[in-house]
Design a protein around this motif. Structure first.
Motif, mmCIF file in Angstrom:
data_model
loop_
_atom_site.group_PDB
_atom_site.id
_atom_site.type_symbol
_atom_site.label_atom_id
_atom_site.label_comp_id
_atom_site.label_asym_id
_atom_site.label_seq_id
_atom_site.Cartn_x
_atom_site.Cartn_y
_atom_site.Cartn_z
ATOM 1 N N GLU A 181 0.815 -1.218 0.000
ATOM 2 C CA GLU A 181 0.000 0.000 0.000
ATOM 3 C C GLU A 181 0.847 1.266 0.000
ATOM 4 O OE1 GLU A 181 -3.455 -0.220 2.684
ATOM 5 O OE2 GLU A 181 -3.033 -2.374 2.861
ATOM 6 N N GLU A 182 2.055 1.204 0.557
ATOM 7 C CA GLU A 182 2.943 2.375 0.548
ATOM 8 C C GLU A 182 3.325 2.746 -0.885
ATOM 9 O OE1 GLU A 182 2.696 0.626 4.359
ATOM 10 O OE2 GLU A 182 3.416 -0.327 2.497
ATOM 11 N N VAL A 194 1.542 2.206 -3.481
ATOM 12 C CA VAL A 194 0.342 2.788 -4.105
ATOM 13 C C VAL A 194 0.305 4.287 -3.861
ATOM 14 C CG1 VAL A 194 -2.181 2.870 -4.056
ATOM 15 C CG2 VAL A 194 -0.989 0.648 -3.960
ATOM 16 N N GLN A 195 0.596 4.708 -2.636
ATOM 17 C CA GLN A 195 0.468 6.121 -2.278
ATOM 18 C C GLN A 195 1.418 7.018 -3.064
ATOM 19 O OE1 GLN A 195 -2.142 6.993 -0.493
ATOM 20 N NE2 GLN A 195 -2.538 4.772 -0.401
ATOM 21 N N GLN A 196 2.593 6.498 -3.458
ATOM 22 C CA GLN A 196 3.549 7.343 -4.189
ATOM 23 C C GLN A 196 3.066 7.681 -5.604
ATOM 24 O OE1 GLN A 196 7.383 5.491 -4.834
ATOM 25 N NE2 GLN A 196 6.538 3.784 -6.003
ATOM 26 N N TRP A 197 2.038 6.967 -6.073
ATOM 27 C CA TRP A 197 1.537 7.213 -7.429
ATOM 28 C C TRP A 197 0.273 8.062 -7.448
ATOM 29 C CZ3 TRP A 197 5.166 6.470 -10.671
ATOM 30 C CH2 TRP A 197 6.088 5.445 -10.503
ATOM 31 N N ARG A 198 -0.160 8.567 -6.322
ATOM 32 C CA ARG A 198 -1.352 9.410 -6.302
ATOM 33 C C ARG A 198 -1.203 10.571 -7.290
ATOM 34 N NH1 ARG A 198 -5.383 9.492 -2.520
ATOM 35 N NH2 ARG A 198 -5.249 7.946 -0.834
ATOM 36 N N ALA A 256 -6.886 -0.407 -2.189
ATOM 37 C CA ALA A 256 -6.125 0.824 -1.965
ATOM 38 C C ALA A 256 -5.879 1.573 -3.270
ATOM 39 C CB ALA A 256 -4.797 0.499 -1.281
ATOM 40 N N GLU A 289 -9.086 3.392 -4.051
ATOM 41 C CA GLU A 289 -9.299 4.490 -3.115
ATOM 42 C C GLU A 289 -8.351 5.657 -3.371
ATOM 43 O OE1 GLU A 289 -8.850 2.560 0.630
ATOM 44 O OE2 GLU A 289 -10.886 1.698 0.618
ATOM 45 N N ALA A 290 -7.192 5.380 -3.971
ATOM 46 C CA ALA A 290 -6.228 6.437 -4.300
ATOM 47 C C ALA A 290 -6.590 7.145 -5.601
ATOM 48 C CB ALA A 290 -4.823 5.860 -4.389
#
Length: 581
Positions: free
Chosen positions: A309-310, A312-316, A349, A352-353
């Protein structure tokens, strides 16, 4: 221009930038005699290999008297001949890390070991099969089982006379799969006039040579196997590397690719790709570079891999799609295939992102060393579990638009797995090696597929250090040793066995000393692993009908310059600073 030598000096390679160098023209090389050597029949015995230092193994070995070698010491370090043979051999698969050992003096100096070689290695098997154009053995034939009728050839199949070498390797810890693999490759490849470069006088060796007509044939064979549907092939360009070759793929309708570096991504986008997956878990500055390329090439659908999931967040807010990387047992990246709950959470995730979930990436390269039937059974078992994961994700409210499987070793396994045809998703295979082929892939793939080597390394004999040794100038900085020793096959010279290379030298044991190639003779080498071999060269000679047509840059070789944006501009080379001060 024919007959005119290039006056342009050869410049040393600097750091890779985002641009390309201009093409250079070359002259056309001298005719050499076609190598012809008698072929001794393979004789096979079975024996128990060494215990203790080399580990317990059971294998098939070449008859000891063929090279006048003692048979009573199966654990000897120099299996290829007397006391001076090759000291190291490959591990179980390609592309899983370097397992061969290099920087050795050809068998006469102290042994050295690669840092990541985690267990003792010992060859316990040799030649076990023979293959020709009109008689294709089954895998069973190669291990002494009854043969079946040869399958009919479809499409152009080159005339070839092949032998297969199986390597049973004793090792500890390198491969954690429950299945103990065997690594195998061709042990010889007969001469074919299509490979001759007619004038080699002006060629600096070692040199990479690519043959566009054979590349085109390999592409044709692949598309035939995919029922003519180019959209089913997400070609990995780690092998192709050249703008020229990627352009050939695009010209045949292959528009979906995958790659492993930002430079390969850039080359694919510049070469006309419509959809590219960067199949590597990039983080930090590498991820920021992918964002830059995605903005620069907004017309290209670019995707990346995630496994947590970490990531995933870098690609927001990025212009990229997301594939979930699944670990099928290679244990290098990805979510454990059995951890369905974690996979479902990551897919959730992604949604959701606000990112697009593209599907699942599944590279089952760990089966490359298995005999064909075992490989198919193992791969299909993995695919069954993969479809269970697809069902789990769908059951949680998600969708799986695409499933990517299979590099070159399991390409046949994916082709004949019915579940992919009825899975309700787009299924794509991702082999890359088949564009050029090498001594390993030609042993792994069925002969009736019709593949042939499309990339060779030209080398010259530079020394006769011993009565039965010749040395050529194709060390591991030319022909990659990452897959082990031998690093290649000498085309048309079955009596030459490559030993352990050093950086610039490749010793070859000659089984017929009086007929050994003279100093200065050009040898044509078929790499054991072509992908990193192509990556060793700045340029490739493009040869048509024996003539050098052009010199093409290996555009995706290496990596981009290591600093991004303004950081790169503020760091001038130290030599320039000294010169201007």
């Amino acid at each position: 221009m024919p007959g005119k030598k290039s006056q342009k000096p050869h410049e040393p390679r600097g750091q890779r930038s985002h641009g390309y160098r201009p093409l250079q023209n070359r002259t056309h090389p001298t005719k050499e005699k076609s190598p012809k050597r008698p072929k001794a029949p393979a004789q096979v015995n079975v024996r128990t290999s060494c215990l203790g230092k080399c580990g317990a193994q059971f294998g098939i070995t070449e008859s000891a008297h063929e090279h006048d070698e003692p048979a009573e010491d199966p654990c000897r370090k120099n299996e290829f001949g007397g006391t001076d043979g090759a000291r190291h051999v490959a591990g179980d698969k390609k592309n899983a890390g370097a397992d061969g050992v290099t920087n050795n003096d050809g068998g006469r100096g102290p042994e050295t070991q690669a840092a990541n070689q985690v267990g003792p290695l010992c060859i316990v098997s040799q030649i076990v099969g023979h293959r020709t154009r009109n008689s294709e053995p089954t895998r069973g034939e190669r291990v002494g089982q009854p043969t079946s009728s040869p399958l009919p050839h479809r499409g152009p199949v080159p005339k070839r006379n092949l032998k297969l070498r199986w390597f049973c390797v004793a090792f500890t810890g390198y491969h954690r799969s429950a299945m103990a693999p065997q690594n195998f490759m061709l042990s010889e490849f007969s001469w074919d006039e299509r490979y001759r470069v007619t004038d080699v006088d002006d060629v600096l060796t070692p040199a990479l040579v690519v043959y566009p007509e054979i590349i085109a044939s390999n592409i044709t064979q692949t598309l035939r196997l995919l029922d003519g549907n180019a959209d089913r092939w997400r070609a990995h360009i780690k092998t192709a590397k050249l703008d020229y070759t990627v352009g050939m793929l695009v010209g045949r309708g292959v528009r979906t690719f995958k790659c492993a570096t930002t430079l390969e991504l850039l080359v694919a986008c510049r070469s006309g790709a419509a959809d590219v997956l960067l199949a590597y878990p990039v983080v930090g500055a590498n991820a920021r570079r992918v964002r830059e390329i995605a903005e620069q090439f907004s017309q290209v659908r670019i995707s990346v891999l995630v496994e947590n999931e970490e990531q995933v967040q870098q690609w927001r807010a990025a212009r990229v799609g997301i594939f979930l990387d699944i670990n099928p047992g290679m244990d290098r990246t990805g979510v454990e295939q059995s951890d369905k709950g974690r996979a479902v959470r990551i897919v959730r995730a992604v949604r959701e992102a606000g990112l697009e979930f593209r599907g699942l990436h599944y590279y089952d390269g760990q089966y490359g060393g298995l005999e064909e039937r075992q490989r198919t059974a193992a791969a299909h078992g993995g695919y069954d579990r993969l479809l269970e994961l697809v069902s789990e994700i769908r059951g949680s409210g998600g969708s799986v638009p695409e499933v990517i499987t299979a590099g070159t070793p399991t390409f046949p396994c994916s082709l004949n797995y019915e579940g992919f045809r009825q899975g309700g998703f787009t299924h794509r295979v991702s082999p890359g090696t088949i564009v050029y082929c090498d001594a390993t892939s030609l042993a792994q793939l069925p002969g009736e597929y019709g593949y042939a080597p499309a990339a060779l390394v030209l080398s010259r004999v530079v020394s006769h250090p011993h009565d039965d040794i010749v040395t050529c100038d194709a060390g591991h900085k030319a022909v990659s040793a990452d897959a082990g020793v031998p690093t290649c096959v000498v085309v048309g010279h079955p009596g030459l066995m490559p030993l352990s290379p050093s950086e610039e030298h490749l010793p070859l044991r000659s089984s017929h000393a009086p007929g050994r190639p003279p100093i200065g003779e050009v040898l044509y080498l078929l790499p054991r692993h072509v992908c990193p071999t192509v990556n060793n060269f700045d340029s490739a000679l493009l040869v048509r009908n024996g003539q050098i047509a052009s010199v093409e840059p290996v555009s995706a070789r290496g990596r981009e310059a290591p600093l991004l944006g303004s950081a790169a501009g503020s760091c001038a080379p130290l030599a320039s600073v000294i010169h201007t001060s």
